[in-house]
Structure formats: C-alpha cells, structure tokens
Design a protein around this motif. Sequence first.
Motif, PDB file in Angstrom:
ATOM      1  N   ASP A   1       0.806  -1.225   0.000  1.00  0.00           N
ATOM      2  CA  ASP A   1       0.000   0.000   0.000  1.00  0.00           C
ATOM      3  C   ASP A   1       0.840   1.277   0.000  1.00  0.00           C
ATOM      4  O   ASP A   1       0.569   2.206   0.760  1.00  0.00           O
ATOM      5  N   ILE A   2       1.878   1.320  -0.850  1.00  0.00           N
ATOM      6  CA  ILE A   2       2.558   2.601  -1.080  1.00  0.00           C
ATOM      7  C   ILE A   2       2.464   2.903  -2.578  1.00  0.00           C
ATOM      8  O   ILE A   2       2.236   1.997  -3.386  1.00  0.00           O
ATOM      9  N   PRO A   3       2.649   4.174  -2.988  1.00  0.00           N
ATOM     10  CA  PRO A   3       2.550   4.486  -4.413  1.00  0.00           C
ATOM     11  C   PRO A   3       3.517   3.627  -5.228  1.00  0.00           C
ATOM     12  O   PRO A   3       4.706   3.536  -4.895  1.00  0.00           O
ATOM     13  N   ALA A   4       3.000   2.985  -6.254  1.00  0.00           N
ATOM     14  CA  ALA A   4       3.798   2.028  -7.021  1.00  0.00           C
ATOM     15  C   ALA A   4       3.449   2.127  -8.493  1.00  0.00           C
ATOM     16  O   ALA A   4       2.305   2.440  -8.848  1.00  0.00           O
ATOM     17  N   ILE A   5       4.431   1.864  -9.330  1.00  0.00           N
ATOM     18  CA  ILE A   5       4.194   1.835 -10.780  1.00  0.00           C
ATOM     19  C   ILE A   5       4.918   0.640 -11.361  1.00  0.00           C
ATOM     20  O   ILE A   5       6.032   0.310 -10.940  1.00  0.00           O
ATOM     21  N   GLN A   6       4.264  -0.018 -12.320  1.00  0.00           N
ATOM     22  CA  GLN A   6       4.842  -1.216 -12.939  1.00  0.00           C
ATOM     23  C   GLN A   6       5.640  -0.845 -14.180  1.00  0.00           C
ATOM     24  O   GLN A   6       5.269   0.065 -14.923  1.00  0.00           O
ATOM     25  N   LEU A   7       6.737  -1.555 -14.370  1.00  0.00           N
ATOM     26  CA  LEU A   7       7.522  -1.446 -15.603  1.00  0.00           C
ATOM     27  C   LEU A   7       7.862  -2.875 -16.000  1.00  0.00           C
ATOM     28  O   LEU A   7       8.224  -3.676 -15.133  1.00  0.00           O
ATOM     29  N   VAL A   8       7.737  -3.184 -17.284  1.00  0.00           N
ATOM     30  CA  VAL A   8       7.993  -4.576 -17.680  1.00  0.00           C
ATOM     31  C   VAL A   8       9.175  -4.685 -18.633  1.00  0.00           C
ATOM     32  O   VAL A   8       9.590  -3.707 -19.264  1.00  0.00           O
TER      33      VAL A   8
END
Length: 571
Positions: free
Chosen positions: A142-149
């Motif tokens: 539950d912290i700000p997160a962004i996915q990169l693949v």
Amino acid sequence: MTGQDDDSKGFRRGLTNYGDRKFSIYLRRSFASSMGYSRQMLDRPIVGIAHSASGFNNCHRHFPEMIEAVKRGVLAAGALPLEFPTISLGEVFLSPTSLKFRNLMSMDVEEMTRAQPMDSVILLGGCDKTVPAQLMGAASADIPAIQLVAGPMSTSRHRGERLGACTDCRRFWQRYRAGDVGDTEIDNVEKRLASTSGTCAVMGTASTMAALAEAIGMMPAGSAAIPAVDADRLRIAEETGRVAVSLIGTNKTPKKIITNKALENGLRILMAIGGSTNAIIHLAAIAGRLGLKVDLKRMNEVSDTTPVLVDLKPTGSAYMEDLHAAGGIPAVMRELKHLLHLDCETITGETIGDRIGSADGWVDRSVVKSVDSPIRENGGLVALFGNLAPRGAIIKRSAADPSLFEKTGRAVVFTSLQDLAARIDDPDLDVTADDFLVLQNAGPLSEAAMPEAGYIPIPTKLARAGVKDMVRISDARMSGTAYGTIVLHVAPDAASGGAIGLVRNGDQIALSVKNHSISLLVSDEELERRRAEHNAGMRPASRGYDLLYRDHVLQADEGCDFDFLKANPSE
Ligand code: FES
C-alpha cells in the motif's frame, strides 16, 4: 521536497529501532554516505526500484540497462533512485513450478518495500509470475507504485520462417514427436527460439500480464508491447522513473488504481487480446489482496460480450513486436471504448478515457482488428461449471477446436504427472481421438503445485495418425503460449478432494462450451461411494516454505494465493 526534517520521507522513513531516534538517523545517514552519496542526494525523497534480475532469468538479462534508464528519470525529477533485488522467477528454471514461488516473491516485494525507506516504488519485472507477484506485493504494501515490464523478445528466423518463444517451441516439438522433424533440425530450432532478452514473443502469460498491467492503469500507456531491445523500452523506463517521483506524497497506491471497474477493464482486454488462462488466476490473486474478487460468472458475461481483436500467436499469426508496431494496447482499448470504464484513474494521472482520447489514431488492421470485423465475436476464455468443477474450470476457446466444443467422451485417466509420462506414449494405451484425456493430481494443492501440464500431449500413436487435438481436462494450468481443446484449473483440485479425483477410466464426461458446463455423467450415489473410498489425504511436507505452501494455498478460483495474505474485504 528535501525531507530533511520529516521522518515520513526519504532516508528518515521507517527508522531502524535502536531506542534513540536521532542515533538511528545519524547511523543510517552515515552508512548511506559510505555508498558515496552527497548530502544533497541523501536529503532527496527516495524511489525504490524493486527488480527481479537474476542469472536464472534469461528474460531479464537487459535489466541493468533498463535500471540505468529508470535512474536517469528519477534523478532528473529530483529524487534519489535506489534499486534492490527481490526474488526472481525464471519460468523454466524453477522446480516444481514458478507458480509455487509467486506468493513467496510477492511477500518479498511487500515486506522489502515496506521495511526499507522509500517514498514510491517502481516494480521492474516481466517473466510470467514476476508481474503478478509484484502487483500483489505492492497492493499489500500500500505505497505508491508503478509497474515497468521487460518487454517482449524479438523474433528470429529458421529456414526463412519467423520463430518466437514459445508457441513455435511447442509447434516444433509436436512435429518432432510426430516424426516430421528430425534430431538435427530440432537442435537448430532450440538454438533460435529465444535469441534476445525479453519475455516470450507471443501472447503468453508474460505478454498478457503486461497488457493487463497497462489496461488496469498501473503502467504508462503504450508500454506493454515495446520490444525489450527497442530504444523505446529505455525511454519508457526513463519516463517511469519520472512518473514514480510524481507519485511521492500522493495517495496513488495500487488500492486507488486497481478498483473493481479497473479489474473489469482488465478482463475486457484479456478477452480482446486472446490472453493467457493464467491471467485469470493472477487477476484473482491481485484482486484478493485488495479485498476484491474476480467473479468467474461475471467473467463469462464479459467474455460473451467482448470480441477478440488481436491476431497474435498462439491463437493467431503475429508476435508481440508486431502488436507494438500496430499501435499496441492503446489501439485495442480504443476499439473497445464503448465497453470500458473510461473514468478509471491511471498511475500517470489521466483517466482511461483521457488515454484513449489522446492515443495516436493509426492502427495496423492486420494485427489489431476493428470491432466491426473481429477475429471472433466473443472472448477467448470461458469458465465452465458442473459437478466436475463446482468452483469452476477454464477453457481457452480461442485456442481450441470448435468441433470439440459440444461433445461427450469417454475418460482416459492419468492419476498423476508420473503416470502420464509413463503411459501416454504406450502403444497399447486404450485411447481413441474421441476420448477425453483426464489428468489428476496436478492442481495447486498437489505435490506438482499446479504446473503448466494441462497441455497433455496427444498420445504418440494418435499424433502419428494425424490427430492434432483432443479434449483434455485437468486441475493443472497451461502455458499462455499453448493451444488445444484444453479444460484447466478444475476446482476444487483432486488433491483437496475435488470431483476430478473421482473420475475413473471409461466414465462419460459431457463438455458444452455453449452452456459453460462440464459434467461427469456418473450418479451422485456412485460419486459418494467413490468419495468414501478415496482418501485424497494431505501430501507430506515437513518444513519451510513447502509446509507454508501446503497449509495455506487457496484454489484456482481464489488465485492460488495464501489465505493469510488476502485482504479483509472490510478493511
Ligand atoms: Fe520468461 Fe516466457 S520464459 S516470459
């Protein structure tokens, strides 16, 4: 944004407890200084980069270059990037299966994201189970997160023919088993199937999960399909770094982005791209971490009203690099505009509707079809229910032979993977092309831990006679790169006492894709008699993670997560 006096930011977050706050700050800064950072850098907010590079993961071999690009973006936007490794799950290097360790990786991501001082986190993954593990972990942290693949592999060539892992792996192996391809050729194909970094080149599980991460709003628009080796991949990595800085101090945690509506957008895209069956399990697990649910009956409604638009292998003919060149996931979403929840927020600040509105209008119609001229009128995946699968089973109808969809057949049962390996090629096996092959004890609770063994090989004697497809049923999974009339994820599984463990040779099984049903045509009394005789028992597990897994893994319809990791819906 210096964070100098604020214990909730940067290196002052989550101090190690020595009983003296100032000493903790002093010691942490002192040790961080030993890495050569200036005071100005140490005072910046921190973006963690949770990555899964490993010598046991070919798909992630370009991560050092990607991490450098991510760091560029973070530094340019005014924060300090700090990478940290987590468990990596290289699909073909893990025994018994990568799925068994997905929950372990998710716990690693969750705990290290929470325990270390970071203000937002970039999740850098790619190979099949890594992206769901990261999204599950970030959802729980539950912290700000962004996915990169990682991005997909590029194709190679064999005798003028394009090759891409791993649909072509299976195609050539099937030809080898049927005797059409010899030893030398299969050796040559082996060397060419996967020749760049990146994830499997077709619409397998990794590509599907990348597409879904974009569709649910956890990645920048257009980023799912960029090839691993393309300069655009580095540019999107840099951009992801910048976005991660913009998330600091906001409430843009996965909980804010991954809502019920976002999950439904994900299901729509899953259907439209003819995505992997595994994605259902992963979406259910991600949803479970947020107190949400992927309802298989609702999935059928979505499937029945969503056309298949993307012509990629294993069901079509193109590869992921072609999808990128054709307009990528934004082109697919634009076609489905009338079916999507356009008000869903995304991690980059705009809504899904904004993204669609601003996407480049060009599209290559040989790869992404229009809704007026789809590949199929309805979606690729269907959930089946019946006394054989009271909690559901999945069939990928877009990868199956429609002539087998409404059929009753005689069961030819294999009681385990070992039994399957020992007898499938036996010339004396009593089997015809009209029979249904049934594999038991390959579900989540089995010792095999739900391998991608649902693609039961056609018995050699039938393959050599030209049989290409048969109805195959199991509690196992199937690789997203595989195809055939294959019923998977039967729940409950045999090891937990499910009806699939009660099937006997010669039983009749009725499949109806049209009616979403799969039924064992055996009376309730007889099934009860078999159940009383059948002792599924608990497989032995003496210690460590294996014990944790055995005692807590949930069934496929709950995403095979651990019961204690699911969120309480009331939270
Ligand atoms: Fe990594 Fe296929 S082996 S995505």
